[in-house]
Scaffold this motif. Structure first.
Motif, PDB file in Angstrom:
ATOM      1  N   LEU A 325       0.833  -1.205   0.000  1.00  0.00           N
ATOM      2  CA  LEU A 325       0.000   0.000   0.000  1.00  0.00           C
ATOM      3  C   LEU A 325       0.866   1.252   0.000  1.00  0.00           C
ATOM      4  O   LEU A 325       0.540   2.254  -0.640  1.00  0.00           O
ATOM      5  CB  LEU A 325      -0.922   0.001   1.219  1.00  0.00           C
ATOM      6  CG  LEU A 325      -2.189  -0.861   1.132  1.00  0.00           C
ATOM      7  CD1 LEU A 325      -2.807  -1.038   2.506  1.00  0.00           C
ATOM      8  CD2 LEU A 325      -3.200  -0.261   0.168  1.00  0.00           C
ATOM      9  N   GLN A 326       1.999   1.186   0.720  1.00  0.00           N
ATOM     10  CA  GLN A 326       2.890   2.345   0.809  1.00  0.00           C
ATOM     11  C   GLN A 326       3.797   2.470  -0.417  1.00  0.00           C
ATOM     12  O   GLN A 326       4.399   3.515  -0.633  1.00  0.00           O
ATOM     13  CB  GLN A 326       3.739   2.255   2.084  1.00  0.00           C
ATOM     14  CG  GLN A 326       2.897   2.312   3.358  1.00  0.00           C
ATOM     15  CD  GLN A 326       3.728   2.127   4.610  1.00  0.00           C
ATOM     16  OE1 GLN A 326       4.463   3.036   5.013  1.00  0.00           O
ATOM     17  NE2 GLN A 326       3.628   0.960   5.226  1.00  0.00           N
ATOM     18  N   CYS A 327       3.894   1.397  -1.205  1.00  0.00           N
ATOM     19  CA  CYS A 327       4.723   1.423  -2.418  1.00  0.00           C
ATOM     20  C   CYS A 327       3.908   1.693  -3.676  1.00  0.00           C
ATOM     21  O   CYS A 327       4.460   1.716  -4.781  1.00  0.00           O
ATOM     22  CB  CYS A 327       5.472   0.094  -2.574  1.00  0.00           C
ATOM     23  SG  CYS A 327       6.702  -0.205  -1.295  1.00  0.00           S
ATOM     24  N   GLY A 328       2.595   1.843  -3.559  1.00  0.00           N
ATOM     25  CA  GLY A 328       1.757   2.074  -4.726  1.00  0.00           C
ATOM     26  C   GLY A 328       1.549   0.850  -5.587  1.00  0.00           C
ATOM     27  O   GLY A 328       1.287   0.965  -6.780  1.00  0.00           O
ATOM     28  N   LEU A 329       1.641  -0.361  -4.981  1.00  0.00           N
ATOM     29  CA  LEU A 329       1.437  -1.593  -5.733  1.00  0.00           C
ATOM     30  C   LEU A 329       0.031  -2.162  -5.556  1.00  0.00           C
ATOM     31  O   LEU A 329      -0.295  -3.177  -6.156  1.00  0.00           O
ATOM     32  CB  LEU A 329       2.470  -2.650  -5.311  1.00  0.00           C
ATOM     33  CG  LEU A 329       3.919  -2.344  -5.709  1.00  0.00           C
ATOM     34  CD1 LEU A 329       4.870  -3.357  -5.092  1.00  0.00           C
ATOM     35  CD2 LEU A 329       4.067  -2.335  -7.220  1.00  0.00           C
ATOM     36  N   VAL A 330      -0.786  -1.529  -4.696  1.00  0.00           N
ATOM     37  CA  VAL A 330      -2.162  -1.975  -4.493  1.00  0.00           C
ATOM     38  C   VAL A 330      -3.126  -0.961  -5.103  1.00  0.00           C
ATOM     39  O   VAL A 330      -3.949  -1.291  -5.951  1.00  0.00           O
ATOM     40  CB  VAL A 330      -2.460  -2.165  -2.996  1.00  0.00           C
ATOM     41  CG1 VAL A 330      -3.917  -2.588  -2.798  1.00  0.00           C
ATOM     42  CG2 VAL A 330      -1.524  -3.199  -2.389  1.00  0.00           C
ATOM     43  N   LEU A 331      -3.026   0.301  -4.681  1.00  0.00           N
ATOM     44  CA  LEU A 331      -3.840   1.389  -5.215  1.00  0.00           C
ATOM     45  C   LEU A 331      -2.945   2.337  -6.004  1.00  0.00           C
ATOM     46  O   LEU A 331      -1.723   2.372  -5.821  1.00  0.00           O
ATOM     47  CB  LEU A 331      -4.527   2.146  -4.079  1.00  0.00           C
ATOM     48  CG  LEU A 331      -5.417   1.310  -3.142  1.00  0.00           C
ATOM     49  CD1 LEU A 331      -5.929   2.172  -2.004  1.00  0.00           C
ATOM     50  CD2 LEU A 331      -6.580   0.700  -3.908  1.00  0.00           C
ATOM     51  N   GLU A 332      -3.543   3.135  -6.881  1.00  0.00           N
ATOM     52  CA  GLU A 332      -2.762   4.086  -7.674  1.00  0.00           C
ATOM     53  C   GLU A 332      -2.072   5.110  -6.781  1.00  0.00           C
ATOM     54  O   GLU A 332      -0.951   5.517  -7.039  1.00  0.00           O
ATOM     55  CB  GLU A 332      -3.679   4.795  -8.673  1.00  0.00           C
ATOM     56  CG  GLU A 332      -2.941   5.768  -9.579  1.00  0.00           C
ATOM     57  CD  GLU A 332      -3.869   6.416 -10.582  1.00  0.00           C
ATOM     58  OE1 GLU A 332      -3.351   7.006 -11.557  1.00  0.00           O
ATOM     59  OE2 GLU A 332      -5.097   6.345 -10.403  1.00  0.00           O
ATOM     60  N   ARG A 333      -2.742   5.489  -5.689  1.00  0.00           N
ATOM     61  CA  ARG A 333      -2.160   6.461  -4.756  1.00  0.00           C
ATOM     62  C   ARG A 333      -1.353   5.738  -3.689  1.00  0.00           C
ATOM     63  O   ARG A 333      -1.825   4.787  -3.080  1.00  0.00           O
ATOM     64  CB  ARG A 333      -3.277   7.278  -4.088  1.00  0.00           C
ATOM     65  CG  ARG A 333      -2.780   8.293  -3.089  1.00  0.00           C
ATOM     66  CD  ARG A 333      -3.926   9.105  -2.530  1.00  0.00           C
ATOM     67  NE  ARG A 333      -4.835   8.301  -1.724  1.00  0.00           N
ATOM     68  CZ  ARG A 333      -4.669   8.078  -0.426  1.00  0.00           C
ATOM     69  NH1 ARG A 333      -3.622   8.556   0.206  1.00  0.00           N
ATOM     70  NH2 ARG A 333      -5.560   7.349   0.241  1.00  0.00           N
ATOM     71  N   GLN A 334      -0.115   6.197  -3.455  1.00  0.00           N
ATOM     72  CA  GLN A 334       0.688   5.634  -2.381  1.00  0.00           C
ATOM     73  C   GLN A 334       0.198   6.164  -1.041  1.00  0.00           C
ATOM     74  O   GLN A 334       0.036   7.359  -0.853  1.00  0.00           O
ATOM     75  CB  GLN A 334       2.173   5.998  -2.567  1.00  0.00           C
ATOM     76  CG  GLN A 334       2.824   5.304  -3.737  1.00  0.00           C
ATOM     77  CD  GLN A 334       4.297   5.627  -3.819  1.00  0.00           C
ATOM     78  OE1 GLN A 334       4.802   5.913  -4.884  1.00  0.00           O
ATOM     79  NE2 GLN A 334       4.992   5.582  -2.701  1.00  0.00           N
ATOM     80  N   MET A 335      -0.054   5.249  -0.111  1.00  0.00           N
ATOM     81  CA  MET A 335      -0.452   5.648   1.230  1.00  0.00           C
ATOM     82  C   MET A 335       0.779   5.861   2.097  1.00  0.00           C
ATOM     83  O   MET A 335       1.848   5.317   1.830  1.00  0.00           O
ATOM     84  CB  MET A 335      -1.334   4.570   1.870  1.00  0.00           C
ATOM     85  CG  MET A 335      -2.681   4.389   1.219  1.00  0.00           C
ATOM     86  SD  MET A 335      -3.714   3.234   2.177  1.00  0.00           S
ATOM     87  CE  MET A 335      -5.229   3.330   1.244  1.00  0.00           C
ATOM     88  N   ASN A 336       0.619   6.673   3.153  1.00  0.00           N
ATOM     89  CA  ASN A 336       1.684   6.752   4.140  1.00  0.00           C
ATOM     90  C   ASN A 336       1.441   5.697   5.219  1.00  0.00           C
ATOM     91  O   ASN A 336       0.467   4.944   5.171  1.00  0.00           O
ATOM     92  CB  ASN A 336       1.785   8.159   4.739  1.00  0.00           C
ATOM     93  CG  ASN A 336       0.474   8.616   5.373  1.00  0.00           C
ATOM     94  OD1 ASN A 336      -0.207   7.839   6.040  1.00  0.00           O
ATOM     95  ND2 ASN A 336       0.111   9.871   5.158  1.00  0.00           N
TER      96      ASN A 336
END
Length: 445
Positions: A325-336
């Motif tokens: 999620l933090q690397c942008g491999l799940v959603l287009e937006r990277q989460m912190n």
């Protein structure tokens, strides 16, 4: 007193390109190896029959006989010979054939890293030495058992002496076996570095996932055997993506459609298939197969649910999703960090085992703390708990990645009501990081 001289290991290099063989010969010059050179699979087999070869390093793609076929033939003739595959192509069929039929010990990519290749050779030969020593000790143990049975009726004292020697031998076998298991764990972590070579630095996840599952396994006191399997699964969970094109391997999973989505959903089973032929990795392969299952039964590949999902797979999914999620491999937006934790808490009982969430969030905060949540005036609140006058501490994004509000926006009652209405339209729930106004000190007369 005479000492027995140990012969230098014999290494057979096979490649149809002279330039590659020359580069390997220069690299290995000065190393304690006896080198044999072959430019084809047929020539390599001739040399193999004439010499006692300890290790074969072969190119994957050669005219006539390819590397997978050659290594399979080498394994038939001498199962103890260590086989390494060297290729510049991410060909999943070739790799699978080499693993299943040639029993390769390692897979190396062209162009290679000199230190990595030298380390791979040393480690393979060390593994071979350990296995030969284990078999030697096993034969010694059987021989001593036979002698013990012959002397059992008349020589009680000697039996006791032999028993002590056998116990020492058994202890040595246990140590050799433990070392072999540790070698497999180390090998998987080294192999995970090869997987990372296919990814940009900001999307390399394996080492973070390994560190996270190792800390979590220690925290919940997972058994040593289960921890070993979980660590190996964390190192190799995405090995099934090696054959993907670069554009697909770095794309967010949520944006994949049609054929690409089917390819994505197949990677846990592809990873399992690559590893199942290696007996020490079979339990880890099973964890990898099920690490994309969901608690509610809507995951893949087998749609198992709840406690039917192996515990290691449930832990691995938490770690993989938190990092990706933090690397942008799940959603287009990277989460912190904090947004990823809130996402995991939000989908407890839907995606994740609810009994693991509290301990997992604790470990994530200890392993990778985020200073924002330590600020005394910053709160994470749902929209219905917002109050006018609060200030947005972070940008607010919709689930599709669209920016809704900028950091620093002062919330009004009208704006809060619009957010609540937007949630109802989108059938979603949002959590906002806001700064709460500091209480003013009371005035004294």
């Amino acid at each position: 007193m005479s000492t027995e001289t140990i012969p230098a290991p014999c290494v057979l290099l096979v490649d149809d390109e002279e330039s590659i063989l020359n580069s390997l010969r220069r690299l290995l010059r000065g190393q304690p190896y006896q080198l044999l050179i072959a430019t084809s699979g047929a020539q390599a087999l001739e040399l193999f029959e004439q010499h006692k070869v300890d290790l074969v390093l072969s190119d994957a793609r050669m005219p006539g006989m390819d590397g997978a076929t050659l290594l399979a033939e080498v394994h038939k003739r001498d199962p103890q010979c260590m086989n390494l595959l060297l290729t510049g192509y991410a060909d999943i069929a070739t790799i699978t054939a080499a693993i299943n039929e040639g029993r390769i010990y390692r897979y190396l990519s062209k162009p290679w890293d000199d230190e990595e290749l030298l380390h791979a050779l040393r480690q393979a030969l060390m593994h071979q030495h350990t296995e030969r020593e284990r078999k030697r000790l096993l034969l010694l143990s059987r021989k001593q058992n036979d002698e013990l049975r012959q002397l059992n009726t008349t020589l009680e004292q000697r039996v006791q002496s032999r028993t002590a020697e056998l116990q020492q031998t058994a202890d040595m076998l246990d140590l050799a076996y433990d070392e072999l298991r540790r070698s497999y764990v180390t090998s998987t972590e080294v192999f995970s570095l090869l997987i990372n070579q296919r990814l940009p630095r900001n999307k390399q996840t394996n080492q973070q996932v390994i560190a996270l599952v190792r800390a979590f396994a220690s925290h919940i006191r997972l058994s040593e055997g289960d921890s070993h399997n979980l660590n190996m699964a964390a190192a190799l969970y995405n090995i099934g993506k090696l054959s993907w094109p670069d554009a697909l391997i770095t794309a967010p999973a949520d944006l994949l459609y049609s054929k690409h989505r089917d390819t994505y959903r197949s990677y846990p089973t592809q990873s399992e298939t690559l590893l199942m032929s290696l007996e020490p990795l079979q339990d880890a392969a099973r964890l990898i197969r099920h690490h994309q299952e969901r608690w509610d039964g809507n995951g893949f590949p087998d749609r198992v649910k709840g406690d039917a999902i192996p515990l290691g797979s449930r832990i691995l999914k938490l770690a993989v999703d938190f990092v990706e999620l933090q690397c942008g491999l799940v959603l287009e937006r990277q989460m912190n960090h904090d947004e990823a934790l809130l996402f995991i808490q939000k989908y407890s009982e839907k995606l994740y085992d609810p009994d693991l969430i509290e301990d997992f969030c604790l470990i994530c905060s200890q392993q990778m703390p985020d200073i924002t949540v330590t600020q005394t005036n910053v709160r994470a609140l749902e929209t219905r708990r917002l109050e006018p006058g609060m200030v947005l501490a972070r940008n607010l994004h919709a689930d599709n990645g669209m920016l809704l509000l900028n950091e620093g926006k002062v919330l009004s009652k009208l704006l809060i009501d619009k957010l609540v209405a937007f949630e109802a339209i989108e059938s979603s729930r949002y959590t906002l990081f806001v700064r709460v106004p500091e209480p003013q000190p009371a005035l004294t007369e």
